[in-house]
Scaffold this motif. Structure first.
Motif, PDB file in Angstrom:
ATOM      1  N   ALA A  83      -4.980  35.779  19.045  1.00 58.02           N
ATOM      2  CA  ALA A  83      -4.870  35.674  17.587  1.00 58.02           C
ATOM      3  C   ALA A  83      -5.505  34.379  17.096  1.00 58.02           C
ATOM      4  O   ALA A  83      -6.246  34.371  16.092  1.00 58.02           O
ATOM      5  N   ARG A  84      -5.226  33.262  17.805  1.00 58.04           N
ATOM      6  CA  ARG A  84      -5.837  31.992  17.413  1.00 58.04           C
ATOM      7  C   ARG A  84      -7.344  32.049  17.577  1.00 58.04           C
ATOM      8  O   ARG A  84      -8.109  31.504  16.760  1.00 58.04           O
ATOM      9  N   ARG A  85      -7.802  32.696  18.646  1.00 54.78           N
ATOM     10  CA  ARG A  85      -9.242  32.779  18.888  1.00 54.78           C
ATOM     11  C   ARG A  85      -9.947  33.612  17.822  1.00 54.78           C
ATOM     12  O   ARG A  85     -11.060  33.263  17.398  1.00 54.78           O
ATOM     13  N   ARG A  86      -9.329  34.707  17.393  1.00 55.65           N
ATOM     14  CA  ARG A  86      -9.970  35.538  16.363  1.00 55.65           C
ATOM     15  C   ARG A  86     -10.131  34.755  15.068  1.00 55.65           C
ATOM     16  O   ARG A  86     -11.182  34.823  14.410  1.00 55.65           O
ATOM     17  N   ASP A  87      -9.109  34.007  14.715  1.00 58.45           N
ATOM     18  CA  ASP A  87      -9.203  33.186  13.506  1.00 58.45           C
ATOM     19  C   ASP A  87     -10.271  32.111  13.673  1.00 58.45           C
ATOM     20  O   ASP A  87     -11.085  31.875  12.775  1.00 58.45           O
ATOM     21  N   ALA A  88     -10.283  31.453  14.855  1.00 58.82           N
ATOM     22  CA  ALA A  88     -11.281  30.404  15.104  1.00 58.82           C
ATOM     23  C   ALA A  88     -12.684  30.987  15.134  1.00 58.82           C
ATOM     24  O   ALA A  88     -13.638  30.348  14.657  1.00 58.82           O
ATOM     25  N   ALA A  89     -12.843  32.184  15.687  1.00 58.80           N
ATOM     26  CA  ALA A  89     -14.160  32.806  15.772  1.00 58.80           C
ATOM     27  C   ALA A  89     -14.735  33.044  14.381  1.00 58.80           C
ATOM     28  O   ALA A  89     -15.927  32.799  14.118  1.00 58.80           O
ATOM     29  N   GLU A  90     -13.891  33.502  13.475  1.00 58.10           N
ATOM     30  CA  GLU A  90     -14.369  33.754  12.109  1.00 58.10           C
ATOM     31  C   GLU A  90     -14.755  32.454  11.423  1.00 58.10           C
ATOM     32  O   GLU A  90     -15.817  32.357  10.790  1.00 58.10           O
ATOM     33  N   ARG A  91     -13.912  31.422  11.577  1.00 60.96           N
ATOM     34  CA  ARG A  91     -14.203  30.142  10.920  1.00 60.96           C
ATOM     35  C   ARG A  91     -15.436  29.480  11.522  1.00 60.96           C
ATOM     36  O   ARG A  91     -16.262  28.898  10.795  1.00 60.96           O
ATOM     37  N   LEU A  92     -15.583  29.541  12.853  1.00 61.68           N
ATOM     38  CA  LEU A  92     -16.760  28.944  13.486  1.00 61.68           C
ATOM     39  C   LEU A  92     -18.022  29.668  13.058  1.00 61.68           C
ATOM     40  O   LEU A  92     -19.057  29.031  12.801  1.00 61.68           O
ATOM     41  N   GLY A  93     -17.970  31.011  12.974  1.00 63.49           N
ATOM     42  CA  GLY A  93     -19.134  31.765  12.534  1.00 63.49           C
ATOM     43  C   GLY A  93     -19.557  31.357  11.136  1.00 63.49           C
ATOM     44  O   GLY A  93     -20.753  31.172  10.858  1.00 63.49           O
ATOM     45  N   GLN A  94     -18.590  31.204  10.237  1.00 63.59           N
ATOM     46  CA  GLN A  94     -18.914  30.813   8.863  1.00 63.59           C
ATOM     47  C   GLN A  94     -19.483  29.397   8.814  1.00 63.59           C
ATOM     48  O   GLN A  94     -20.468  29.133   8.088  1.00 63.59           O
ATOM     49  N   ALA A  95     -18.867  28.478   9.596  1.00 70.81           N
ATOM     50  CA  ALA A  95     -19.327  27.087   9.568  1.00 70.81           C
ATOM     51  C   ALA A  95     -20.751  26.962  10.090  1.00 70.81           C
ATOM     52  O   ALA A  95     -21.595  26.264   9.501  1.00 70.81           O
ATOM     53  N   VAL A  96     -21.052  27.616  11.228  1.00 70.14           N
ATOM     54  CA  VAL A  96     -22.387  27.515  11.811  1.00 70.14           C
ATOM     55  C   VAL A  96     -23.408  28.228  10.932  1.00 70.14           C
ATOM     56  O   VAL A  96     -24.538  27.748  10.766  1.00 70.14           O
ATOM     57  N   SER A  97     -23.042  29.356  10.356  1.00 68.27           N
ATOM     58  CA  SER A  97     -23.973  30.070   9.464  1.00 68.27           C
ATOM     59  C   SER A  97     -24.350  29.195   8.276  1.00 68.27           C
ATOM     60  O   SER A  97     -25.524  29.150   7.869  1.00 68.27           O
ATOM     61  N   ALA A  98     -23.359  28.479   7.712  1.00 68.75           N
ATOM     62  CA  ALA A  98     -23.657  27.585   6.588  1.00 68.75           C
ATOM     63  C   ALA A  98     -24.579  26.450   7.024  1.00 68.75           C
ATOM     64  O   ALA A  98     -25.518  26.080   6.297  1.00 68.75           O
TER      65      ALA A  98
END
Length: 557
Positions: A365-380
């Motif tokens: 659960a923590r990883r899924r949340d982190a995966a979404e946030r990391l994807g958004q941060a790196v995309s930006a």
């Protein structure tokens, strides 16, 4: 924080001491001037392999030292205290590299191993080399990076702990099941234990029996010796000790009135007579106490024979028979309970697997949340780094094997789409080296500062970029310098102008010797270095003005 770095006879540096401060420090210089020597020195002080080629030509050894304040490094301070190497709130690392390739290391003046340097160095420094992006292609590193970004350390450790417990139970059950049918072994052990228990095995009992056997075996000789001694002391043939002593006393008694000295001698002989009689009395008493019992000797011979046979059979000493019996009995009890143990272990193994699944679910659960946030941060960040429309995705895939794993219940894969409209592909399959460098830098910037390491060192991680993208990178590094100490070797003026401090590495040639020197720049000297990085050898008024403007825009007077 790193406060001072000193190099002596290291590569092309003869001797140099370099004070360092907080914030973002840039290191610049001509190609080949030796900018990366500072990074190499810190790597050596962090336990990296030392080679003889690092020693300056003609020198016997190179010496490196670094000093740190530990106010921002609580984990490093705790490590030093645990290893009894602490010295207040400062720390000094020192390493000597000999020309023959050998090296020695010290921590706070006390000898240390390269492994200890590596452990402590990892808590003080985080060094990013020119090819750091290659590490990001490893899926195991990707998962670790995701956990660091999501601050999942507690959940990840819970999973590892649950996995270790499950694995220990599984190994115990496997060992038990590998024994197969233990009936024959139980029968064998029962026979062995019963055979041993038929004999008294206490070491004290055995020692007493050995001494009794020795005494009985010597009874005949003792009796003969006592009889011979008694005959010599008081025999009937007139030549015994007592008879001769009394004859001597009689001779002296006749003449003792003639000489006072003879009276004294007579007194001594009377005392000797008393002592001989006492000795003779004790001898006869001992002689009466010696019993020659052939039946007891036979009994003791048989008992000792049993013990020696058992000792040879079990390959132990006489006094170890009791311990051997207890060990066999313990194994027998364990085997008798193996059936119950197997059932118990199976139950515990099932419970351990459930505990692991619960811990893995929390981590997922923590990883899924982190995966979404990391994807958004790196995309930006990709947009800022000149890859507009690019997209970064962290894909989590459940393990094909449902059995507990140390890393959790899923694998991680970094996917990227460098251009709009293209489907994301695995980062490790991206063909363009330039794109890979930018994406890797975006990932690094997005995930930097997530650990407590107080000093971060970058060796030309901005290679392959320029223009506005380079300025973005510089601003990211400057912002990072507000949270920790940052050292960056760079060839880009846009990055160099944003440093809080500026160090220049220059090569000097004197006679037939080449040497690199490091100089702290400010004012006009810094303006000229920034201009050189932009405009080459000839510095025009335009490039100097541009350099001044860049420094002013960065907030560096």
């Amino acid at each position: 924080m790193l406060t001072h770095l000193a190099l002596s006879n290291f590569a092309v540096v003869s001797a140099h001491g370099l004070p360092l401060g907080p914030g973002f420090t840039v290191v610049t210089g001509e190609t080949g001037a030796g900018k990366s020597l500072l990074v190499d020195a810190l790597l050596c002080l962090s336990g990296a392999r030392a080679e003889s080629g690092m020693v300056r030509h003609g020198a016997e050894r190179a010496e490196l030292s670094a000093e740190f304040h530990l106010n921002d490094a609580p984990e490093a301070l705790a490590w030093l205290r645990e290893n009894e190497l602490d010295d207040g709130d400062t720390c000094q690392l020192r390493r000597v590299i000999r020309a023959d390739g050998g090296s020695k290391a010290w921590i706070n003046g006390r000898a240390a191993t390269a492994a200890q340097l590596g452990e402590l160095g990892g808590l003080l420094l985080e060094i990013h080399g020119q090819h750091e992006q290659q590490r990001l292609l490893d899926r195991r590193q990707q998962l670790g990076l995701l956990d660091a970004f999501g601050q999942c350390q507690a959940e990840a450790e819970a999973v590892r702990t649950a996995h270790r417990h499950w694995l220990s139970l599984k190994q115990a059950l496997d060992d038990l099941q590998r024994r197969g049918d233990v009936g024959e072994r139980i029968d064998y052990l029962q026979h062995q234990v019963a055979e041993l228990r038929r004999q008294p095995l206490e070491p004290e009992h055995i020692e007493t029996a050995v001494m009794r056997h020795k005494r009985q075996s010597q009874s005949g000789q003792l009796l003969a010796a006592c009889a011979a001694a008694a005959s010599l002391l008081d025999g009937e043939d007139g030549t015994s000790a007592l008879a001769l002593l009394r004859a001597g006393m009689a001779q002296i008694a006749r003449w003792q009135d003639s000489d006072a000295g003879l009276a004294e001698v007579h007194g001594l002989l009377e005392s000797a007579d008393v002592q001989l009689k006492e000795a003779l009395s004790q001898l006869r008493h001992l002689q009466d106490g010696i019993e020659l019992d052939p039946a007891e000797i036979a009994e003791l011979d048989a008992q000792l024979g049993h013990w020696h046979e058992l000792a040879r059979k079990h390959r132990v000493g006489l006094h170890e028979l009791q311990a051997k019996c207890e060990a066999l009995d313990a194994e027998l009890e364990q085997l008798r309970g193996s059936g119950d143990a197997a059932v118990r272990l199976q139950t515990e193994l099932k419970d351990a697997a459930e505990a692991w699944r619960a811990a893995a679910a929390a981590l997922s659960a923590r990883r899924r949340d982190a995966a979404e946030r990391l994807g958004q941060a790196v995309s930006a960040l990709m947009d800022e780094l000149g890859m507009a429309g690019g997209r970064f995705v962290v894909e989590l895939e459940a393990n094909a094997d449902a059995t507990p794993q140390a890393q959790g219940g899923e694998r991680c894969e970094f996917l990227v789409s460098a251009n709009p409209g293209q489907p994301p592909r695995a980062l490790r399959k991206v063909a363009s080296g330039g794109e890979l460098a930018r994406i890797s830098l975006a990932i690094e910037v997005a995930t930097l500062g997530l650990d407590p390491t107080p000093t971060m060192v970058f060796d030309e991680v901005d290679s392959g970029i320029g223009g506005a993208v380079a300025e973005v990178v510089g601003r990211k590094l400057r912002a990072l310098g507000g949270r920790c100490q940052v050292l960056c070797v760079t060839h880009l003026a846009q990055v160099a102008s944003l440093g809080h401090q500026h160090l220049q590495v220059a090569k000097r040639i004197a006679s037939d010797s080449t040497e690199s020197q490091v100089t702290a720049l400010d004012g006009e000297a810094r303006v000229r270095e920034i201009a050189r990085m932009m405009g080459g050898v000839t510095l025009t008024p335009q490039t100097l003005a541009h350099a001044e403007a860049m420094l002013a825009q960065a907030g560096n007077p």
